[in-house]
Design a protein around this motif. Sequence first.
Motif, PDB file in Angstrom:
ATOM      1  N   VAL A 139       0.834  -1.205   0.000  1.00  0.00           N
ATOM      2  CA  VAL A 139       0.000   0.000   0.000  1.00  0.00           C
ATOM      3  C   VAL A 139       0.872   1.259   0.000  1.00  0.00           C
ATOM      4  CG1 VAL A 139      -1.525   1.382   1.465  1.00  0.00           C
ATOM      5  CG2 VAL A 139      -2.071  -1.013   0.997  1.00  0.00           C
ATOM      6  N   ARG A 140       1.878   1.282   0.867  1.00  0.00           N
ATOM      7  CA  ARG A 140       2.752   2.464   0.922  1.00  0.00           C
ATOM      8  C   ARG A 140       3.478   2.677  -0.400  1.00  0.00           C
ATOM      9  NH1 ARG A 140       3.659   0.511   6.315  1.00  0.00           N
ATOM     10  NH2 ARG A 140       5.509  -0.625   5.622  1.00  0.00           N
ATOM     11  N   GLN A 141       3.954   1.598  -1.011  1.00  0.00           N
ATOM     12  CA  GLN A 141       4.662   1.713  -2.283  1.00  0.00           C
ATOM     13  C   GLN A 141       3.731   2.152  -3.410  1.00  0.00           C
ATOM     14  OE1 GLN A 141       8.057   1.443  -2.768  1.00  0.00           O
ATOM     15  NE2 GLN A 141       7.998   1.445  -0.530  1.00  0.00           N
ATOM     16  N   THR A 142       2.488   1.696  -3.380  1.00  0.00           N
ATOM     17  CA  THR A 142       1.516   2.073  -4.406  1.00  0.00           C
ATOM     18  C   THR A 142       1.195   3.554  -4.347  1.00  0.00           C
ATOM     19  OG1 THR A 142       0.548  -0.150  -4.360  1.00  0.00           O
ATOM     20  CG2 THR A 142      -0.803   1.616  -5.300  1.00  0.00           C
TER      21      THR A 142
ATOM     22  N   GLN B 141       0.225 -21.626   1.486  1.00  0.00           N
ATOM     23  CA  GLN B 141       1.243 -22.569   1.912  1.00  0.00           C
ATOM     24  C   GLN B 141       2.659 -22.011   1.734  1.00  0.00           C
ATOM     25  OE1 GLN B 141       0.496 -25.506   3.353  1.00  0.00           O
ATOM     26  NE2 GLN B 141      -1.696 -25.091   3.121  1.00  0.00           N
ATOM     27  N   MET B 142       3.591 -22.594   2.476  1.00  0.00           N
ATOM     28  CA  MET B 142       5.000 -22.267   2.341  1.00  0.00           C
ATOM     29  C   MET B 142       5.457 -22.530   0.903  1.00  0.00           C
ATOM     30  SD  MET B 142       8.112 -23.683   4.711  1.00  0.00           S
ATOM     31  CE  MET B 142       7.688 -25.392   4.348  1.00  0.00           C
ATOM     32  N   ASP B 143       6.331 -21.656   0.410  1.00  0.00           N
ATOM     33  CA  ASP B 143       6.900 -21.712  -0.944  1.00  0.00           C
ATOM     34  C   ASP B 143       5.919 -21.271  -2.022  1.00  0.00           C
ATOM     35  OD1 ASP B 143       9.362 -22.613   0.027  1.00  0.00           O
ATOM     36  OD2 ASP B 143       8.751 -24.717  -0.110  1.00  0.00           O
ATOM     37  N   SER B 144       4.708 -20.862  -1.628  1.00  0.00           N
ATOM     38  CA  SER B 144       3.759 -20.355  -2.620  1.00  0.00           C
ATOM     39  C   SER B 144       4.184 -18.968  -3.086  1.00  0.00           C
ATOM     40  CB  SER B 144       2.347 -20.258  -2.020  1.00  0.00           C
ATOM     41  OG  SER B 144       1.875 -21.515  -1.619  1.00  0.00           O
ATOM     42  N   GLU B 145       3.863 -18.648  -4.341  1.00  0.00           N
ATOM     43  CA  GLU B 145       4.075 -17.286  -4.841  1.00  0.00           C
ATOM     44  C   GLU B 145       2.729 -16.585  -4.906  1.00  0.00           C
ATOM     45  OE1 GLU B 145       5.965 -14.724  -8.570  1.00  0.00           O
ATOM     46  OE2 GLU B 145       6.111 -16.910  -8.553  1.00  0.00           O
ATOM     47  N   ILE B 146       2.635 -15.455  -4.255  1.00  0.00           N
ATOM     48  CA  ILE B 146       1.385 -14.702  -4.253  1.00  0.00           C
ATOM     49  C   ILE B 146       1.578 -13.381  -4.986  1.00  0.00           C
ATOM     50  CG2 ILE B 146       0.497 -15.718  -2.119  1.00  0.00           C
ATOM     51  CD1 ILE B 146       1.426 -13.231  -0.620  1.00  0.00           C
ATOM     52  N   GLU B 147       0.477 -12.851  -5.498  1.00  0.00           N
ATOM     53  CA  GLU B 147       0.489 -11.553  -6.189  1.00  0.00           C
ATOM     54  C   GLU B 147      -0.386 -10.586  -5.412  1.00  0.00           C
ATOM     55  OE1 GLU B 147       0.450 -11.122 -10.661  1.00  0.00           O
ATOM     56  OE2 GLU B 147      -1.571 -10.354 -10.186  1.00  0.00           O
ATOM     57  N   ILE B 148       0.135  -9.402  -5.156  1.00  0.00           N
ATOM     58  CA  ILE B 148      -0.586  -8.400  -4.371  1.00  0.00           C
ATOM     59  C   ILE B 148      -0.875  -7.206  -5.258  1.00  0.00           C
ATOM     60  CG2 ILE B 148      -0.635  -7.040  -2.257  1.00  0.00           C
ATOM     61  CD1 ILE B 148       2.075  -9.638  -2.615  1.00  0.00           C
ATOM     62  N   ASP B 149      -2.153  -6.889  -5.437  1.00  0.00           N
ATOM     63  CA  ASP B 149      -2.592  -5.810  -6.315  1.00  0.00           C
ATOM     64  C   ASP B 149      -3.382  -4.799  -5.492  1.00  0.00           C
ATOM     65  OD1 ASP B 149      -3.383  -4.201  -8.357  1.00  0.00           O
ATOM     66  OD2 ASP B 149      -4.732  -5.656  -9.299  1.00  0.00           O
ATOM     67  N   ALA B 150      -2.844  -3.589  -5.339  1.00  0.00           N
ATOM     68  CA  ALA B 150      -3.498  -2.543  -4.551  1.00  0.00           C
ATOM     69  C   ALA B 150      -4.067  -1.477  -5.481  1.00  0.00           C
ATOM     70  CB  ALA B 150      -2.514  -1.924  -3.574  1.00  0.00           C
ATOM     71  N   GLN B 151      -5.372  -1.259  -5.420  1.00  0.00           N
ATOM     72  CA  GLN B 151      -6.042  -0.247  -6.234  1.00  0.00           C
ATOM     73  C   GLN B 151      -6.539   0.878  -5.344  1.00  0.00           C
ATOM     74  OE1 GLN B 151      -6.393  -0.217  -9.627  1.00  0.00           O
ATOM     75  NE2 GLN B 151      -5.135  -2.076  -9.726  1.00  0.00           N
ATOM     76  N   ILE B 152      -6.214   2.112  -5.710  1.00  0.00           N
ATOM     77  CA  ILE B 152      -6.629   3.271  -4.920  1.00  0.00           C
ATOM     78  C   ILE B 152      -8.089   3.588  -5.218  1.00  0.00           C
ATOM     79  CG2 ILE B 152      -6.230   5.723  -4.472  1.00  0.00           C
ATOM     80  CD1 ILE B 152      -3.288   5.247  -5.248  1.00  0.00           C
ATOM     81  N   ILE B 153      -8.925   3.560  -4.179  1.00  0.00           N
ATOM     82  CA  ILE B 153     -10.354   3.826  -4.331  1.00  0.00           C
ATOM     83  C   ILE B 153     -10.622   5.322  -4.286  1.00  0.00           C
ATOM     84  CG2 ILE B 153     -12.641   3.435  -3.358  1.00  0.00           C
ATOM     85  CD1 ILE B 153     -11.560   0.849  -2.117  1.00  0.00           C
TER      86      ILE B 153
END
Length: 440
Positions: free
Chosen positions: A369-372, A395-407
Motif C-alpha cells: 500500500v505504501r509503495q503504491t 502454503q509455504m513456498d507459494s508465490e502470491i500476487e498483491i494488487d493494490a487499487q486506490i479507491i
Amino acid sequence: MSMTKHEQILEHIELLPVGEKISVRGIAKNLDVSEGTAYRAIKEAEAIGLVSTIERVGTIRIEKKATDQLERLSFNELVKIIDGDVLAGHTGLDKILDRFVIGAMTEKSMERYITPGALMIVGDREGVQRLALMQGAAVLLTGGFDVSDSVKGLADELALPILRTAYDTFTVATMINRAISDQMIKKDMTLVEDLQIPLSRTYYLTTKNTISDYHQLVENTHFTRFPVVNKAHRLVGMVTTKDVAKKQDSQSIETVMTKEPRYAKSHMSVASVGHQMIWDGLEIVPVVEDSLNLIGIISRRDVMKSMQSSQEQPQMPHKLTDQIANQIVKKERSGQEEPVFTFIVSPQMVNNLGTLSFGVLNQIISHVVRQTILAKHNYHSVIEQISLYYFQLIQMDSEIEIDAQIIEVGRRSAKLDVCVTKDNMMASKAIVVTQLMDPV
C-alpha cells in the motif's frame, strides 16, 4: 500540586485490575470528564503500555512491561543475557562490548581480530585467554571451564572481565549477536528527544499574558502557534491566530487558549507523534515531562523530514519488517499507474501449520500500500486501518500476487482495495485506510 484530569485518568487506569475492559464513554462517565479528555488519556495509556486494544475485544488493562533502559551492551548486562558468572575483572563490568571474536584459530592468526573492547569467546585455552587480555579484550569461557589464578590476576590488574557460561560456543554467540542486533535496532529508531527543540529555544506564553503579548511575540518571531503554561510551568493550553481573532488586546490568553492540547514526551517514537500530527493537522506539538512541565516543542516539518528520510534509506536486514520488504518484488504493468507486487512465502514467514502468518500478510499488504501511494501520488503514508479477509490458507513456498487499487484520495487520507491472489485465485482481500504525509 493537584493532578490534572488527564493524570487522574491515567492513575485510575493504572489501578484497574489486569484484564479489565475500559472504554472512552465509561471513563468519561465514571470520572466526570469529557469524552475527548478520556480518549486522549486512554491513547497515552496505550503508548506507555498500560492498556492494549485488541480486535473484536476492545481496550483492556494489561500488565505493564518494565521499560528496557539499556542503550549500549555492557559486560555487566551480558552476564545476565548468558546466565553467566564473573570469575575476575569485576571492576571492568561497566565497559561496553564492541564486538566478539570466537577463539577457534591459532593464536598468531587471531591476533589481528582482537581489539580493545572486544570479547574473546574461548574454552580451556590459557594462551588465548592471556592474548585477549593483553590486547584489551574481555574473555568469555564456554562449557563451564575455569581459569588459572595467574590469568585471574591479570584480568583484575587490567580491569577486564572474565566471564563464564555453561552454554556452548554456538549458542552463546547467537545470544550475543541477538543482543547486539536489538541494540542496533533501538539506536536506529528516532525518538522525540532526537528532534525536539529545547526549552531555551522555545517561544511560549503564560496564562497571565494578554492577547497584546501574543501579537508582540508573533511580530518578533514570525510564528503563530505557542504553548501556554501556568505559574508552575505546566502546559495548560495552546494559542493560535484563530484563537485570538477579533478579541480585545487586553483579554487574557487563558480565556481564549485551546485547553488540554495534545503533547508528546521525549521517550515517544517520532512515528507515533507524527501519526497524530498528520491526522489532526498540527504544526507543532509541545514536549513535556511526566509532570506536564514544558521542556520544548517538536515541529511537523522536522517530524515529516525524519519519517520520509527513514522510509527512503535502505534498512539493515535485521528486523522482520525489513526481511519481509526485501522479499517483495515490484512489477510494472503496461497501461496502468499502479504496479503489482509478488512475494514468495519463505519458511521464516509461516506459522506452526506451515501457512503464511496472518501478521506477515498484514505487513506485506502495508508495504505494498505504501509503495503504491508513493508510485502514483508521490506521497509517503502511514497505515491507519486494515480490514483483512483471509479466504484460503497460503502454503509455504507459494508465490502470491498483491494488487493494490486506490479507491479514493483526500487531503489527509487515502483508501485502497487490496487483492492477494495465488494461482490466479483470490486468497485474501483487504480494505486499507492510510494517512498521507507531506509530498516527497
